[in-house]
Design a protein around this motif. Structure first.
Motif, PDB file in Angstrom:
ATOM      1  N   GLU A 262      -9.568   9.899  -4.528  1.00  0.00           N
ATOM      2  CA  GLU A 262      -9.431   9.683  -3.071  1.00  0.00           C
ATOM      3  C   GLU A 262      -8.927   8.260  -2.789  1.00  0.00           C
ATOM      4  O   GLU A 262      -8.123   8.047  -1.889  1.00  0.00           O
ATOM      5  CB  GLU A 262     -10.769   9.943  -2.371  1.00  0.00           C
ATOM      6  CG  GLU A 262     -11.051  11.429  -2.273  1.00  0.00           C
ATOM      7  CD  GLU A 262     -12.246  11.748  -1.393  1.00  0.00           C
ATOM      8  OE1 GLU A 262     -13.263  11.028  -1.508  1.00  0.00           O
ATOM      9  OE2 GLU A 262     -12.146  12.705  -0.616  1.00  0.00           O
ATOM     10  N   GLN A 263      -9.427   7.292  -3.537  1.00  0.00           N
ATOM     11  CA  GLN A 263      -8.924   5.912  -3.401  1.00  0.00           C
ATOM     12  C   GLN A 263      -7.442   5.862  -3.731  1.00  0.00           C
ATOM     13  O   GLN A 263      -6.652   5.207  -3.043  1.00  0.00           O
ATOM     14  CB  GLN A 263      -9.672   4.963  -4.349  1.00  0.00           C
ATOM     15  CG  GLN A 263     -11.098   4.661  -3.960  1.00  0.00           C
ATOM     16  CD  GLN A 263     -11.177   3.640  -2.826  1.00  0.00           C
ATOM     17  OE1 GLN A 263     -10.168   3.098  -2.387  1.00  0.00           O
ATOM     18  NE2 GLN A 263     -12.376   3.400  -2.346  1.00  0.00           N
ATOM     19  N   CYS A 264      -7.071   6.547  -4.796  1.00  0.00           N
ATOM     20  CA  CYS A 264      -5.650   6.588  -5.203  1.00  0.00           C
ATOM     21  C   CYS A 264      -4.803   7.159  -4.077  1.00  0.00           C
ATOM     22  O   CYS A 264      -3.741   6.632  -3.746  1.00  0.00           O
ATOM     23  CB  CYS A 264      -5.486   7.456  -6.455  1.00  0.00           C
ATOM     24  SG  CYS A 264      -6.137   6.664  -7.917  1.00  0.00           S
TER      25      CYS A 264
ATOM     26  N   SER B   9     -14.970   2.817 -12.183  1.00  0.00           N
ATOM     27  CA  SER B   9     -14.649   3.094 -10.773  1.00  0.00           C
ATOM     28  C   SER B   9     -15.907   3.530 -10.016  1.00  0.00           C
ATOM     29  O   SER B   9     -15.823   3.981  -8.875  1.00  0.00           O
ATOM     30  CB  SER B   9     -13.552   4.161 -10.671  1.00  0.00           C
ATOM     31  OG  SER B   9     -14.048   5.426 -11.045  1.00  0.00           O
TER      32      SER B   9
ATOM     33  N   GLU C 131     -18.566   3.016  -7.778  1.00  0.00           N
ATOM     34  CA  GLU C 131     -18.941   2.076  -6.716  1.00  0.00           C
ATOM     35  C   GLU C 131     -20.465   2.055  -6.557  1.00  0.00           C
ATOM     36  O   GLU C 131     -21.130   3.078  -6.775  1.00  0.00           O
ATOM     37  CB  GLU C 131     -18.299   2.497  -5.384  1.00  0.00           C
ATOM     38  CG  GLU C 131     -16.787   2.342  -5.345  1.00  0.00           C
ATOM     39  CD  GLU C 131     -16.316   0.882  -5.234  1.00  0.00           C
ATOM     40  OE1 GLU C 131     -17.156  -0.016  -4.971  1.00  0.00           O
ATOM     41  OE2 GLU C 131     -15.112   0.657  -5.446  1.00  0.00           O
TER      42      GLU C 131
ATOM     43  N   GLN D  74      -3.989   4.934  -1.355  1.00  0.00           N
ATOM     44  CA  GLN D  74      -3.108   3.805  -1.711  1.00  0.00           C
ATOM     45  C   GLN D  74      -1.770   4.259  -2.286  1.00  0.00           C
ATOM     46  O   GLN D  74      -1.068   3.478  -2.931  1.00  0.00           O
ATOM     47  CB  GLN D  74      -3.820   2.901  -2.726  1.00  0.00           C
ATOM     48  CG  GLN D  74      -5.117   2.301  -2.218  1.00  0.00           C
ATOM     49  CD  GLN D  74      -5.612   1.140  -3.074  1.00  0.00           C
ATOM     50  OE1 GLN D  74      -5.228   0.997  -4.231  1.00  0.00           O
ATOM     51  NE2 GLN D  74      -6.457   0.305  -2.494  1.00  0.00           N
TER      52      GLN D  74
ATOM     53  N   ASN E 262       0.835  -1.211   0.000  1.00  0.00           N
ATOM     54  CA  ASN E 262       0.000   0.000   0.000  1.00  0.00           C
ATOM     55  C   ASN E 262       0.869   1.260   0.000  1.00  0.00           C
ATOM     56  O   ASN E 262       0.548   2.238  -0.676  1.00  0.00           O
ATOM     57  CB  ASN E 262      -0.955   0.004   1.187  1.00  0.00           C
ATOM     58  CG  ASN E 262      -2.090   0.985   0.980  1.00  0.00           C
ATOM     59  OD1 ASN E 262      -2.865   0.846   0.044  1.00  0.00           O
ATOM     60  ND2 ASN E 262      -2.161   2.005   1.820  1.00  0.00           N
TER      61      ASN E 262
ATOM     62  N   TYR F  90     -12.553   8.346  -7.193  1.00  0.00           N
ATOM     63  CA  TYR F  90     -11.425   7.513  -7.647  1.00  0.00           C
ATOM     64  C   TYR F  90     -10.103   8.086  -7.129  1.00  0.00           C
ATOM     65  O   TYR F  90      -9.251   7.354  -6.614  1.00  0.00           O
ATOM     66  CB  TYR F  90     -11.430   7.409  -9.179  1.00  0.00           C
ATOM     67  CG  TYR F  90     -10.129   6.869  -9.729  1.00  0.00           C
ATOM     68  CD1 TYR F  90      -9.704   5.575  -9.408  1.00  0.00           C
ATOM     69  CD2 TYR F  90      -9.297   7.655 -10.537  1.00  0.00           C
ATOM     70  CE1 TYR F  90      -8.487   5.087  -9.874  1.00  0.00           C
ATOM     71  CE2 TYR F  90      -8.085   7.172 -11.002  1.00  0.00           C
ATOM     72  CZ  TYR F  90      -7.683   5.892 -10.667  1.00  0.00           C
ATOM     73  OH  TYR F  90      -6.477   5.416 -11.122  1.00  0.00           O
TER      74      TYR F  90
ATOM     75  N   TYR G 206      -8.663  -2.013  -6.123  1.00  0.00           N
ATOM     76  CA  TYR G 206      -7.902  -0.911  -6.733  1.00  0.00           C
ATOM     77  C   TYR G 206      -6.449  -1.375  -6.889  1.00  0.00           C
ATOM     78  O   TYR G 206      -6.178  -2.583  -6.982  1.00  0.00           O
ATOM     79  CB  TYR G 206      -8.075   0.347  -5.871  1.00  0.00           C
ATOM     80  CG  TYR G 206      -9.487   0.898  -5.987  1.00  0.00           C
ATOM     81  CD1 TYR G 206      -9.770   1.964  -6.841  1.00  0.00           C
ATOM     82  CD2 TYR G 206     -10.560   0.319  -5.297  1.00  0.00           C
ATOM     83  CE1 TYR G 206     -11.070   2.450  -6.982  1.00  0.00           C
ATOM     84  CE2 TYR G 206     -11.856   0.798  -5.434  1.00  0.00           C
ATOM     85  CZ  TYR G 206     -12.110   1.862  -6.277  1.00  0.00           C
ATOM     86  OH  TYR G 206     -13.389   2.329  -6.425  1.00  0.00           O
TER      87      TYR G 206
END
Ligand code: HPA
Ligand code: ZN
Length: 337
Positions: free
Chosen positions: A86-88, A23, A25, A91, A9, A84, A286
């Motif tokens: 924010e997910q990036c 992407s 959800e 991670q 991560n 998307y 992701y």
């Protein structure tokens, strides 16, 4: 030793194969359906997730195009892209080159400007607020005809400062790259780079024609290249990148098991393979989850993970300064972890 999830991560990563519509959800799908007063053919978020069992690419595409119906206004495209990013950010994904499918929206009467302005505004905010650099790629739907692709390119012309490349996605079999030779030539004349999905479900021959007829800078997927030894030698010799998507490939039954995936075999053969998530809301993960799947299924090692990320830097459309800065981040991470 198996790679640690936290390490994977924290590893700085890049994503070069991501469909923004993929992407979406189920939670956001429901929220947008409510905001836009659209009826969904699902009774609950859980029912949506349960429907995500696919036997092949077309099974997935049918449900993916249906999901995109909730996207109507500029803010919807902004919210999709922002979620998307924010997910990036969570991670450690530091650079992204997402795809969008304008025809999925313009064919429903959503103006091209609405789509691209919402996406671009989120990408700019992502750079300013999250430090994620980006380039945007516009895909043509290959199950539609050449004329429709030309019309889409014409719509994009006032927005070329927001787009780095054109790509080719949707149903591969029976829709070879060369169907779009002329529209890709026109895109190159306009100064755009080119990429194409090839060798996902379609044959290795489509990888050759994407290279020769569309003059692509990268192949999206390309896992069926291993069926042609000469092609593998050519990909390795020219360092032609493949944007591979492990969880996508197992979800769509391109491989029945992650243990059978060929990404590390191609890495060892000198092919510039990279790891990507494709349609993370539909395929179960992701970027980090894709790396974890390789660690669990194929015993991915530290040096291989670092090489995969370095390949993504080499394969990216970022400028030289940004590429150098990203390579430094990887080296710093390597020293500290
Ligand atoms: N292949 C083809 N078309 C697509 C994909 C894919 O993996 N994801 C979204 N559109
Ligand atoms: Zn894809």
């Amino acid at each position: 030793m198996k790679l640690n999830k936290h390490w994977l991560n924290q590893l700085p990563k890049l994503e070069l194969h991501l469909h923004l519509e993929g992407s979406l959800e189920p939670e956001l799908m429901f929220a947008l359906a409510k905001r836009n007063q659209i009826n969904l053919p699902f009774t609950s978020i859980e029912a949506v997730r349960e429907a995500y069992e696919f036997n092949n690419l077309q099974d997935f595409l049918d449900i993916y195009y249906q999901g995109a119906n909730v996207l109507l206004h500029e803010d919807d495209f902004y919210d999709l892209t922002w979620a998307y990013l924010e997910q990036c950010h969570a991670q450690n994904v530091i650079h992204v080159e997402p795809f969008f499918d304008p025809q999925t929206h313009t064919d429903r009467g959503v103006p091209f400007a609405t789509v691209i302005n919402g996406i671009s505004r989120a990408l700019m905010d992502g750079e300013a607020q999250l430090g994620i650099s980006s380039e945007l790629i516009m895909c043509f739907l290959r199950h539609l005809d050449e004329e429709a692709a030309f019309a889409t390119l014409a719509m994009a012309e006032p927005f070329l400062d927001k787009i780095i490349a054109v790509g080719l996605d949707s149903s591969e079999d029976g829709n070879p790259p060369e169907k779009f030779s002329r529209v890709f030539a026109k895109a190159r004349e306009l100064g755009l780079l080119t990429v194409a999905h090839a060798g996902e479900e379609g044959p290795a021959e489509y990888v050759w024609t994407a290279i020769k007829d569309l003059q692509v800078s990268r192949i999206d997927h390309g896992v069926r290249s291993v069926e042609d030894a000469e092609l593998i030698r050519h990909l390795a010799a020219t360092r032609m990148p493949l944007t591979v998507c492990p969880l996508s490939n197992t979800k769509l039954c391109v491989f029945d098991d992650m243990a059978k995936h060929n990404i590390l075999e191609m890495l060892e053969q000198g092919v510039c393979v990279t790891v990507n998530s494709d349609d993370p809301a539909y395929f179960g993960g992701y970027m980090t989850e894709n790396f974890i799947a390789l660690a669990d299924g194929l015993g991915l090692q530290r040096e291989q993970a670092l090489k995969l990320v370095s390949n993504s830097i080499a394969a990216s459309f970022a400028d030289v300064d940004r590429k150098q800065a990203m390579q430094l981040l990887i080296e710093q991470f390597e020293d500290e972890h």
